[in-house]
Design a protein around this motif. Structure first.
Motif, PDB file in Angstrom:
ATOM      1  N   LEU A  29       0.807  -1.218   0.000  1.00  0.00           N
ATOM      2  CA  LEU A  29       0.000   0.000   0.000  1.00  0.00           C
ATOM      3  C   LEU A  29       0.838   1.266   0.000  1.00  0.00           C
ATOM      4  O   LEU A  29       0.406   2.302  -0.500  1.00  0.00           O
ATOM      5  N   ASP A  30       2.046   1.217   0.574  1.00  0.00           N
ATOM      6  CA  ASP A  30       2.881   2.416   0.640  1.00  0.00           C
ATOM      7  C   ASP A  30       3.760   2.594  -0.605  1.00  0.00           C
ATOM      8  O   ASP A  30       4.538   3.526  -0.690  1.00  0.00           O
ATOM      9  N   MET A  31       3.591   1.751  -1.588  1.00  0.00           N
ATOM     10  CA  MET A  31       4.392   1.804  -2.815  1.00  0.00           C
ATOM     11  C   MET A  31       3.826   2.871  -3.761  1.00  0.00           C
ATOM     12  O   MET A  31       2.603   3.007  -3.883  1.00  0.00           O
ATOM     13  N   PRO A  32       4.694   3.640  -4.426  1.00  0.00           N
ATOM     14  CA  PRO A  32       4.194   4.608  -5.414  1.00  0.00           C
ATOM     15  C   PRO A  32       3.418   3.901  -6.526  1.00  0.00           C
ATOM     16  O   PRO A  32       3.726   2.767  -6.892  1.00  0.00           O
ATOM     17  N   ALA A  33       2.407   4.578  -7.057  1.00  0.00           N
ATOM     18  CA  ALA A  33       1.536   3.985  -8.075  1.00  0.00           C
ATOM     19  C   ALA A  33       2.311   3.516  -9.305  1.00  0.00           C
ATOM     20  O   ALA A  33       2.017   2.458  -9.867  1.00  0.00           O
ATOM     21  N   GLU A  34       3.305   4.289  -9.734  1.00  0.00           N
ATOM     22  CA  GLU A  34       4.080   3.921 -10.924  1.00  0.00           C
ATOM     23  C   GLU A  34       4.821   2.604 -10.719  1.00  0.00           C
ATOM     24  O   GLU A  34       4.872   1.756 -11.607  1.00  0.00           O
TER      25      GLU A  34
END
Length: 83
Positions: A29-34
Motif C-alpha cells: 500500500l505504501d508503494m508509489p503507483a508507478e
C-alpha cells in the motif's frame, strides 16, 4: 506433477499447494503507483530461475518461497516466506 519438500511436513504432491505469484510482483500500500503498475503489468517473464510464493493449503498452511527453474520446473530451494 512436482514434488515439493515442505520444511514442516516433508515431501508432498504439488496438489497440496497453491501457487500465489512471483515475489517481484508483490505490491504494498505504501508503494508509489508507478512502481505498483510496473510490478503488476510490465514485469519480465524469465525463462530461468525465479522466486515464487506458494502456500501449503492442504497441510501446515505456511507461506513458502520456492526458487524454481521456469522451464525444467526443478526446485533449487524452499524457504519460509518472511515479508
Amino acid at each position: 506433477m512436482m514434488q515439493i519438500d515442505c520444511p514442516y511436513c516433508g515431501p508432498r504432491a504439488q496438489v497440496e499447494f497453491a501457487y500465489e505469484r512471483t515475489l517481484d510482483s508483490i505490491v504494498t500500500l505504501d508503494m508509489p503507483a508507478e512502481e505498483a503498475v510496473s510490478r503488476l503489468y510490465a514485469r519480465a517473464n524469465p525463462r530461468g530461475l525465479d522466486d515464487e510464493l506458494w502456500r501449503h493449503s492442504f497441510g501446515c498452511r505456511q507461506w513458502l518461497v520456492l526458487r524454481r527453474h521456469r522451464v525444467s520446473h526443478a526446485i533449487v530451494s524452499i524457504t519460509e516466506y518472511a515479508p
